[in-house]
Write a protein that holds these residues in place. Sequence first.
Motif, PDB file in Angstrom:
ATOM      1  N   ASP A   6       0.830  -1.206   0.000  1.00 27.99           N
ATOM      2  CA  ASP A   6       0.000   0.000   0.000  1.00 27.99           C
ATOM      3  C   ASP A   6       0.864   1.254   0.000  1.00 27.99           C
ATOM      4  OD1 ASP A   6      -2.211  -1.641   0.069  1.00 27.99           O
ATOM      5  OD2 ASP A   6      -2.497  -1.466   2.236  1.00 27.99           O
ATOM      6  N   ARG A   7       1.940   1.228   0.770  1.00 28.07           N
ATOM      7  CA  ARG A   7       2.830   2.379   0.810  1.00 28.07           C
ATOM      8  C   ARG A   7       3.539   2.568  -0.523  1.00 28.07           C
ATOM      9  NH1 ARG A   7       3.802   7.335   1.509  1.00 28.07           N
ATOM     10  NH2 ARG A   7       5.911   7.913   2.142  1.00 28.07           N
ATOM     11  N   ALA A   8       3.936   1.455  -1.158  1.00 27.22           N
ATOM     12  CA  ALA A   8       4.625   1.534  -2.449  1.00 27.22           C
ATOM     13  C   ALA A   8       3.723   2.152  -3.513  1.00 27.22           C
ATOM     14  CB  ALA A   8       5.084   0.147  -2.887  1.00 27.22           C
ATOM     15  N   CYS A   9       2.426   1.898  -3.421  1.00 27.84           N
ATOM     16  CA  CYS A   9       1.477   2.490  -4.372  1.00 27.84           C
ATOM     17  C   CYS A   9       1.521   4.015  -4.298  1.00 27.84           C
ATOM     18  CB  CYS A   9       0.054   1.998  -4.093  1.00 27.84           C
ATOM     19  SG  CYS A   9      -0.227   0.265  -4.515  1.00 27.84           S
ATOM     20  N   GLN A  10       1.788   4.555  -3.133  1.00 24.49           N
ATOM     21  CA  GLN A  10       1.894   6.007  -2.973  1.00 24.49           C
ATOM     22  C   GLN A  10       3.286   6.504  -3.390  1.00 24.49           C
ATOM     23  OE1 GLN A  10       0.923   6.885   1.112  1.00 24.49           O
ATOM     24  NE2 GLN A  10      -0.768   5.443   1.136  1.00 24.49           N
ATOM     25  N   ILE A  11       4.310   5.746  -3.028  1.00 26.54           N
ATOM     26  CA  ILE A  11       5.683   6.184  -3.273  1.00 26.54           C
ATOM     27  C   ILE A  11       5.997   6.260  -4.760  1.00 26.54           C
ATOM     28  CG2 ILE A  11       8.108   5.506  -3.044  1.00 26.54           C
ATOM     29  CD1 ILE A  11       7.417   4.393  -0.292  1.00 26.54           C
ATOM     30  N   GLN A  12       5.474   5.343  -5.559  1.00 30.79           N
ATOM     31  CA  GLN A  12       5.890   5.300  -6.959  1.00 30.79           C
ATOM     32  C   GLN A  12       5.538   6.579  -7.699  1.00 30.79           C
ATOM     33  OE1 GLN A  12       3.503   5.183  -9.450  1.00 30.79           O
ATOM     34  NE2 GLN A  12       1.771   4.920  -8.108  1.00 30.79           N
ATOM     35  N   GLY A  13       4.443   7.254  -7.288  1.00 33.18           N
ATOM     36  CA  GLY A  13       4.118   8.540  -7.892  1.00 33.18           C
ATOM     37  C   GLY A  13       5.192   9.577  -7.610  1.00 33.18           C
ATOM     38  N   GLU A  17       5.105   4.847 -18.084  1.00 29.87           N
ATOM     39  CA  GLU A  17       5.756   6.147 -18.208  1.00 29.87           C
ATOM     40  C   GLU A  17       5.080   7.217 -17.359  1.00 29.87           C
ATOM     41  OE1 GLU A  17       7.024   7.333 -22.167  1.00 29.87           O
ATOM     42  OE2 GLU A  17       6.566   5.322 -22.918  1.00 29.87           O
ATOM     43  N   SER A  18       4.080   6.838 -16.592  1.00 25.69           N
ATOM     44  CA  SER A  18       3.419   7.791 -15.699  1.00 25.69           C
ATOM     45  C   SER A  18       3.069   7.117 -14.385  1.00 25.69           C
ATOM     46  CB  SER A  18       2.148   8.354 -16.351  1.00 25.69           C
ATOM     47  OG  SER A  18       1.107   7.398 -16.341  1.00 25.69           O
ATOM     48  N   GLY A  19       3.101   7.914 -13.314  1.00 22.49           N
ATOM     49  CA  GLY A  19       2.754   7.382 -12.007  1.00 22.49           C
ATOM     50  C   GLY A  19       1.305   6.962 -11.920  1.00 22.49           C
ATOM     51  N   ALA A  62      12.089  11.925 -10.655  1.00 22.60           N
ATOM     52  CA  ALA A  62      12.866  11.604 -11.858  1.00 22.60           C
ATOM     53  C   ALA A  62      12.527  12.563 -12.993  1.00 22.60           C
ATOM     54  CB  ALA A  62      12.608  10.165 -12.286  1.00 22.60           C
ATOM     55  N   GLY A  63      11.292  13.063 -13.019  1.00 23.22           N
ATOM     56  CA  GLY A  63      10.887  14.001 -14.057  1.00 23.22           C
ATOM     57  C   GLY A  63      11.687  15.287 -14.018  1.00 23.22           C
ATOM     58  N   ASN A  64      12.227  15.639 -12.850  1.00 20.43           N
ATOM     59  CA  ASN A  64      13.064  16.829 -12.735  1.00 20.43           C
ATOM     60  C   ASN A  64      14.408  16.651 -13.426  1.00 20.43           C
ATOM     61  OD1 ASN A  64      11.122  18.141 -11.136  1.00 20.43           O
ATOM     62  ND2 ASN A  64      11.945  17.241  -9.251  1.00 20.43           N
ATOM     63  N   VAL A  65      14.775  15.401 -13.696  1.00 19.43           N
ATOM     64  CA  VAL A  65      16.066  15.092 -14.322  1.00 19.43           C
ATOM     65  C   VAL A  65      15.893  14.778 -15.803  1.00 19.43           C
ATOM     66  CG1 VAL A  65      18.069  13.547 -14.295  1.00 19.43           C
ATOM     67  CG2 VAL A  65      16.947  14.204 -12.152  1.00 19.43           C
ATOM     68  N   GLY A  66      14.909  13.983 -16.134  1.00 16.34           N
ATOM     69  CA  GLY A  66      14.734  13.574 -17.526  1.00 16.34           C
ATOM     70  C   GLY A  66      13.675  12.507 -17.711  1.00 16.34           C
ATOM     71  N   GLY A  67      13.079  12.079 -16.613  1.00 14.56           N
ATOM     72  CA  GLY A  67      12.017  11.093 -16.723  1.00 14.56           C
ATOM     73  C   GLY A  67      12.488   9.681 -16.438  1.00 14.56           C
ATOM     74  N   VAL A  68      11.529   8.807 -16.189  1.00 15.56           N
ATOM     75  CA  VAL A  68      11.845   7.415 -15.895  1.00 15.56           C
ATOM     76  C   VAL A  68      10.719   6.529 -16.425  1.00 15.56           C
ATOM     77  CG1 VAL A  68      10.707   7.412 -13.629  1.00 15.56           C
ATOM     78  CG2 VAL A  68      12.589   5.832 -14.042  1.00 15.56           C
ATOM     79  N   LYS A  69      11.069   5.333 -16.844  1.00 10.57           N
ATOM     80  CA  LYS A  69      10.103   4.309 -17.233  1.00 10.57           C
ATOM     81  C   LYS A  69      10.247   3.164 -16.241  1.00 10.57           C
ATOM     82  CE  LYS A  69      10.323   5.450 -22.160  1.00 10.57           C
ATOM     83  NZ  LYS A  69      10.654   4.960 -23.524  1.00 10.57           N
ATOM     84  N   ILE A  70       9.137   2.674 -15.722  1.00 13.69           N
ATOM     85  CA  ILE A  70       9.188   1.649 -14.673  1.00 13.69           C
ATOM     86  C   ILE A  70       8.431   0.400 -15.102  1.00 13.69           C
ATOM     87  CG2 ILE A  70       8.517   1.067 -12.307  1.00 13.69           C
ATOM     88  CD1 ILE A  70       8.994   3.922 -11.499  1.00 13.69           C
ATOM     89  N   LYS A  71       9.084  -0.742 -14.961  1.00 15.53           N
ATOM     90  CA  LYS A  71       8.441  -2.042 -15.163  1.00 15.53           C
ATOM     91  C   LYS A  71       8.218  -2.656 -13.791  1.00 15.53           C
ATOM     92  CE  LYS A  71       9.875  -4.953 -18.379  1.00 15.53           C
ATOM     93  NZ  LYS A  71       8.667  -5.255 -19.202  1.00 15.53           N
ATOM     94  N   LEU A  72       6.992  -3.020 -13.487  1.00 15.17           N
ATOM     95  CA  LEU A  72       6.650  -3.650 -12.215  1.00 15.17           C
ATOM     96  C   LEU A  72       6.791  -5.165 -12.327  1.00 15.17           C
ATOM     97  CD1 LEU A  72       5.374  -3.495  -9.322  1.00 15.17           C
ATOM     98  CD2 LEU A  72       3.143  -3.718 -10.462  1.00 15.17           C
ATOM     99  N   VAL A  73       7.514  -5.761 -11.382  1.00 12.38           N
ATOM    100  CA  VAL A  73       7.615  -7.218 -11.287  1.00 12.38           C
ATOM    101  C   VAL A  73       7.235  -7.600  -9.866  1.00 12.38           C
ATOM    102  CG1 VAL A  73       9.094  -9.246 -11.502  1.00 12.38           C
ATOM    103  CG2 VAL A  73       9.476  -7.275 -12.995  1.00 12.38           C
ATOM    104  N   TYR A  74       6.338  -8.556  -9.711  1.00  8.39           N
ATOM    105  CA  TYR A  74       5.935  -8.966  -8.365  1.00  8.39           C
ATOM    106  C   TYR A  74       5.617 -10.459  -8.342  1.00  8.39           C
ATOM    107  CZ  TYR A  74       1.088  -9.106 -10.051  1.00  8.39           C
ATOM    108  OH  TYR A  74      -0.064  -9.412 -10.751  1.00  8.39           O
ATOM    109  N   PHE A  75       5.701 -11.032  -7.149  1.00 13.02           N
ATOM    110  CA  PHE A  75       5.312 -12.432  -6.972  1.00 13.02           C
ATOM    111  C   PHE A  75       4.397 -12.545  -5.765  1.00 13.02           C
ATOM    112  CE2 PHE A  75       9.432 -11.990  -4.779  1.00 13.02           C
ATOM    113  CZ  PHE A  75       9.111 -12.421  -3.509  1.00 13.02           C
ATOM    114  N   ARG A  76       3.577 -13.591  -5.778  1.00 16.27           N
ATOM    115  CA  ARG A  76       2.653 -13.838  -4.681  1.00 16.27           C
ATOM    116  C   ARG A  76       2.096 -15.252  -4.830  1.00 16.27           C
ATOM    117  NH1 ARG A  76      -2.883 -10.571  -6.542  1.00 16.27           N
ATOM    118  NH2 ARG A  76      -3.137 -11.679  -8.528  1.00 16.27           N
TER     119      ARG A  76
END
Length: 246
Positions: free
Chosen positions: A61-68, A100-102, A74-88
């Motif tokens: 739940d906290r990570a859902c807030q942090i990723q934004g 490419e967006s939060g 990162a947008g202040n530098v040049g942007g970032v692209k994130i791939k989510l990987v998870y297991f359960r």
Amino acid sequence: MAKTRNDAKEALVRQGADVPSAASEISEFLQKAGEIEPQAGSDGRLIFALDATMSRQPTWDRACQIQGEMFREAGNVGGVKIKLVYFRGFGECRASRWFESGEALAQAMSRITCQGGHTQIRKVLSAALSAAQKEKIAALVYVGDCMEEDVDLLCDRAGQLGLLGVPMFLFQEGRDSVAERAFREMARLTNGAYCPFDSGSAQQLAELLKAVAVFASGGRKALQALEKRGGQGARLLLQQLGTKGN
């Protein structure tokens, strides 16, 4: 477990790879990985890997807030692209497309619920290797609390990531000693960093993850610039990376 190791080595032989002895494997990877600088110019691609087993729900739940916040910093530098990987759950491990967006990543994460099961870090590392063989990856972030797998197999894959120039930033909730030793070794093999946190240090985790996003977007220089602006996460990462200067 021995059979699993033998199968892995036989697979490498079939692929024409040299198989190092058990005594020299880790030291050889460390020597080679130590010559690699974390990559800039990777189009800001960051793999964000999370343990989504039942004990991880509060951190998820906290990570859902942090990723934004990671995207914004990162947008202040040049942007970032994130791939989510998870297991359960029982054997489930998934990798998303590149976000490419939060907002888009937050929507995807909000549809995922944590489920009980064992760790599947090896699958996370395999997914990261597959991505890194196709395009440059700036870093792999992993957030988890325990490790229930063969540490030698994990270190083998971590070493391969190190050879591809992909540093791992491992954040451990709590202080499980088995997990800590494994996480520290994987960070060392990839020229990355390890940092523990607890449920009371959510803000520190947020600062550290924002710092990694900046690293992915602009490399060490951007991380150093963030530190000069008062970024505590940047300072901690630079201390672990041993890079107060280039």
